[in-house]
Design an enzyme around this catalytic site. Structure first.
Site, short mmCIF file in Angstrom:
data_model
loop_
_atom_site.label_atom_id
_atom_site.label_comp_id
_atom_site.label_asym_id
_atom_site.label_seq_id
_atom_site.Cartn_x
_atom_site.Cartn_y
_atom_site.Cartn_z
N TYR A 105 -2.40 -48.83 115.84
CA TYR A 105 -1.38 -49.76 115.22
C TYR A 105 -0.73 -50.61 116.22
O TYR A 105 -0.50 -50.12 117.03
CB TYR A 105 -0.35 -48.65 114.44
CG TYR A 105 0.44 -49.44 113.56
CD1 TYR A 105 0.34 -49.58 112.15
CD2 TYR A 105 1.40 -50.18 114.20
CE1 TYR A 105 1.21 -50.53 111.31
CE2 TYR A 105 2.25 -51.08 113.31
CZ TYR A 105 2.26 -51.06 112.15
OH TYR A 105 2.90 -51.77 111.15
N GLN A 134 1.45 -48.72 104.82
CA GLN A 134 0.24 -48.93 104.07
C GLN A 134 -1.03 -48.79 104.91
O GLN A 134 -2.04 -48.23 104.84
CB GLN A 134 0.34 -49.96 103.14
CG GLN A 134 0.76 -51.26 104.12
CD GLN A 134 2.06 -51.75 104.33
OE1 GLN A 134 2.81 -50.67 104.11
NE2 GLN A 134 2.24 -52.89 104.40
N ASN A 149 7.70 -49.33 113.87
CA ASN A 149 8.87 -49.13 113.51
C ASN A 149 9.20 -47.71 113.04
O ASN A 149 8.12 -46.95 112.99
CB ASN A 149 9.54 -50.17 112.63
CG ASN A 149 8.67 -50.22 111.37
OD1 ASN A 149 7.96 -49.27 111.07
ND2 ASN A 149 8.72 -51.39 110.73
N GLN A 165 14.97 -53.35 130.25
CA GLN A 165 14.67 -52.22 129.61
C GLN A 165 15.61 -52.50 128.14
O GLN A 165 15.08 -52.31 126.95
CB GLN A 165 15.22 -50.69 130.01
CG GLN A 165 15.10 -49.60 129.28
CD GLN A 165 13.46 -49.36 128.67
OE1 GLN A 165 12.74 -49.83 129.70
NE2 GLN A 165 13.25 -49.06 127.54
N HIS A 171 14.23 -54.91 125.05
CA HIS A 171 13.42 -54.47 124.02
C HIS A 171 13.97 -54.21 122.74
O HIS A 171 13.49 -54.80 121.72
CB HIS A 171 12.80 -52.92 124.37
CG HIS A 171 11.69 -52.97 125.17
ND1 HIS A 171 10.38 -53.48 124.81
CD2 HIS A 171 11.47 -52.55 126.59
CE1 HIS A 171 9.70 -53.56 125.67
NE2 HIS A 171 10.12 -52.92 126.91
N GLU A 230 11.96 -41.66 129.21
CA GLU A 230 10.82 -42.19 129.34
C GLU A 230 10.25 -42.70 130.35
O GLU A 230 9.11 -42.71 130.96
CB GLU A 230 10.74 -43.21 128.03
CG GLU A 230 9.30 -43.95 127.82
CD GLU A 230 9.60 -45.11 127.20
OE1 GLU A 230 10.76 -45.68 126.59
OE2 GLU A 230 8.46 -45.88 126.59
N HIS A 231 11.13 -43.72 131.01
CA HIS A 231 10.97 -44.26 132.33
C HIS A 231 11.96 -43.77 133.50
O HIS A 231 13.17 -43.78 133.03
CB HIS A 231 11.00 -45.87 132.12
CG HIS A 231 10.05 -46.41 131.35
ND1 HIS A 231 10.52 -46.79 130.13
CD2 HIS A 231 8.91 -46.91 131.47
CE1 HIS A 231 9.92 -47.37 129.56
NE2 HIS A 231 8.81 -47.56 130.22
N ASP A 258 4.49 -51.74 132.94
CA ASP A 258 4.47 -51.99 131.52
C ASP A 258 3.13 -53.04 131.33
O ASP A 258 2.40 -53.11 130.31
CB ASP A 258 5.62 -52.89 131.32
CG ASP A 258 6.89 -52.16 130.76
OD1 ASP A 258 6.76 -50.84 130.56
OD2 ASP A 258 7.89 -52.73 131.04
N HIS A 299 -14.87 -6.99 110.58
CA HIS A 299 -15.22 -7.40 112.09
C HIS A 299 -15.90 -6.39 112.69
O HIS A 299 -16.96 -6.63 113.35
CB HIS A 299 -13.67 -7.79 112.65
CG HIS A 299 -13.40 -9.20 112.24
ND1 HIS A 299 -13.11 -9.55 111.04
CD2 HIS A 299 -13.16 -10.35 112.97
CE1 HIS A 299 -12.51 -10.82 110.84
NE2 HIS A 299 -12.65 -11.09 112.08
#
Lengths: 434, 434
Positions: free
Chosen positions: B134, B196, B219, B264, B267, B332-333, B366, B425
């Site tokens: 995506y 979709q 998103n 940062q 974004h 995250e960073h 990045d 078994h």
């Protein structure tokens, strides 16, 4: 007619896929309705903590469990050992050794790589800090699964393992489960199950600590609760009913094949046991063996229902056709009961665990061989893997550049950042290039 | 007052956690409401295939896309190259080389182990067959993310990579995105986005093939659609807004720190940029630098809103306190803008990607350094890892026992199977022990 216990289908791959996808789609619909039910429970546990936890435990499992006795005590574990016979404990210890042996091989090192201009890049591997293990109660209480879930976490280096399992009506836990948990080094055991237990592990309550990852099988409510909390914590996978595909040639022993089909079928009326065999004669012999052996099996009724509704014998033209079928349906367990299984291994694309040759039946893997028996079901072996040490680690990367090495690529970074309209990214490089 | 652009907090770890958890909890609530909306779309796509796909694309993105032009043609890709400047393409190629270099190191071998009695156990590693990527459209269309998602799949050996991305209103795709996809070796590109697109990849339509795994950011609707289809296919992770934590000591350059915080913050207004610094004096200088540098930045308004609402400068007693904060919030960073970052690396438990020293700013990672920029957000670095080659492989185990080696452990397997009430078994072993 007697041999109606299982259907014979003269099949190509497409038929096999259609046959199985029929009941796989049913699973998906059941999932949708379970999700709504579990979300209410999860929200309640999240808001009301222990109070909700005890309420649902009293409602669904046992009225004898409250906040003060929800944690299993050392005394209860000692009692469990006393109630358990030694041969069982010894067998469990052998299994544990084999599981540890195999999973030790899965351990991974952190690594780094340098470049001539001093750049250093790497990947750091770390165990998860806190893991929660769900263990089903009641008739599906399997001490072997306790080992299969807890030992890979131990091998990975997880320091804090919490187990949850629904209590019996009298407020106790199956002693064999407690012994297995203790042998595997589980740190804390709580008498709570269902979606409420998953909620407690995901969000934390006054008594139960929030964990980083929840693993372990459960019914559809547990599975959907795990899916619902995925993202707040990690989970191992979404487990469905158990399956086996056996590929057999003329050299296979019909008695073994029948036994293996039924060992899968006894798990659950939703379990699926399928044989793909190159010989019609052998197929007929397998049917006779099914009827002969089933008489002595405790879970006869489950086996019959499972084989009738979700079992099948496919007559295939060749072993290759059987392999195509396997790759198409991605079975959880795949037995290669053929004369020479090794040349076939490289052709297998999708399967959870592969059992090679006549003397490697699936129960060997369920209990003893060492590879994990928590496996991807319902065709998810296309993308999920057996539970492993990888499930109990996380990774992070690191980057070191000197001023000189940054200057060498600075213009290109600025170019890319500006192309994306991110001028503050470009600025972060530009201030260093002055 | 001018320096209101970011808050200064005299903080210990607990304050940091509380500060961040405030807006992290808001994310979770938004998620719940998005789930209901996406489930209707997913169900529609599942039932009605292309018809639904085109309907939602016309409604949300472009009226100029229909069934006949939903697939990007070779001609469109050629045009995209013509519209793109060479310097950008060269920079992208350098980035691609570095990304491939790093991810090649992540590749894993299948392995096996034998025991003296002939037992053979192993783990087979296989690439996924079909992967869907995506790629967001509009202002958040990042060619660099195309590389970061597609190249690890390529390195893993995935043969079939499908990309989906929402078209612009005129029915075209950003040419830089097309160039990046072509450079990365994406096989098919469809002009469709949102829930979709996720539904099409998960369930398949007449035009778009069902895949095994869906990766890539989006998103909140895309994120929740991915969560909803998780289990039918695999997904990479649930992504939230981007974050950075910078740990700095007195040796850090305030101009660099300010630039990195803003890179940062640009974004997203939901992005979080936090500095933990040992010097009050430096904190004040950083604030001045913020005001000085921001004037020249395009996304000034986003940066101000992000820094005001979700940014912070924490004054900490020591680097160790900064590390505690990092491990607590699992950013995250993580930038270590300190004199000697290497001795600190071993103390980091929870982070997505760590940037070592003054000249390794986050934008280097990045765009250029090689480690993946698809990273766990919102504290999920406690249990999720950067996107890697591991995301594009699956594993299965295999087991070979001879008759003799099975007989050696047969009794123990029977013991364990019977203890679990699974006589079929036990029977599967017993028929082989006669």
């Amino acid at each position: 007619m007697e041999d109606d216990i299982i259907n014979t289908i003269f099949a190509n791959t497409e038929d096999g896929r259609m046959y199985l996808s029929n009941f796989r789609n049913k699973e998906e619909k059941n999932q949708q309705s379970a999700i709504a039910a579990v979300n209410d429970i999860l929200e309640d546990v999240r808001k009301n903590g222990d109070e909700a936890l005890v309420k649902y435990t009293n409602k669904f499992d046992s009225k004898k469990v409250g906040r003060d006795n929800i944690l299993v005590t050392d005394r209860e574990i000692e009692n469990a050992y006393e109630m358990t016979d030694n041969e069982f404990i010894e067998a469990l210890k052998t299994a544990a050794q084999n599981i540890i042996f195999f999973h030790e091989k899965q351990k991974r090192n952190s690594w780094m790589v340098t470049k001539d201009n001093g750049i250093m890049l790497g990947q750091q591997v770390r165990p998860l800090e806190k893991v929660g293990i769900y263990v089903p109660g009641g008739t599906a209480a399997y001490p072997s699964s306790v080992l299969m879930n807890a030992l890979p976490a131990k091998v990975a280096g997880v320091k804090d393992i919490t187990m949850v399992t629904p209590p019996l009506e009298d407020g106790t836990i199956n002693p064999k489960i407690l012994v297995a948990a203790d042998l595997a080094g589980v740190d804390k055991i709580y008498k709570v199950g269902g979606a409420q237990a998953v909620g407690a592990l995901a969000f934390g309550t006054e008594t139960i600590c929030k964990v980083d990852k929840i693993v372990g099988p459960g019914n559809i409510y547990v599975a959907m609760a795990k899916k619902s909390v995925y993202g707040f914590v990690d989970i191992d996978m979404i487990a469905g009913p158990s399956e086996i595909l056996i590929i057999a040639d003329e050299t296979a022993n019909p008695s073994y094949l029948a036994a293996d089909l039924m060992s899968q079928a006894e798990h659950d009326v939703l379990a699926s046991a399928v044989l793909a065999v190159t010989s019609e004669k052998l197929a007929a012999e397998v049917k006779r063996e099914l009827l002969k052996q089933i008489k002595y099996l405790k879970r006869k009724d489950i086996i019959i229902q499972s084989l009738k509704n979700r079992g099948a014998i496919f007559i295939v033209d060749s072993i290759e056709k059987g392999v195509d079928l396997a790759n198409e349906i991605a079975p959880e367990h795949l037995e290669l009961c053929i004369e020479d299984p090794f040349p076939v291994l490289g052709k297998i694309k999708n399967a959870g665990s592969v059992f090679m040759g006549k003397f490697s039946p699936e129960p060997l893997g369920d209990y003893m061989a060492g590879p994990n028996h928590v496996l991807p079901t319902s065709g998810t072996a296309r993308f999920f893997s057996p539970l492993s040490v990888d499930d109990f680690i996380k990774k992070f990367s690191f980057t070191y550049y000197s001023q000189k090495s940054l200057l060498e690529v600075g213009d290109k970074i600025v170019k890319l950042a500006e192309a994306e309209g991110l001028t503050a990214h470009a600025n972060s490089i530009n201030v260093r290039m002055k």
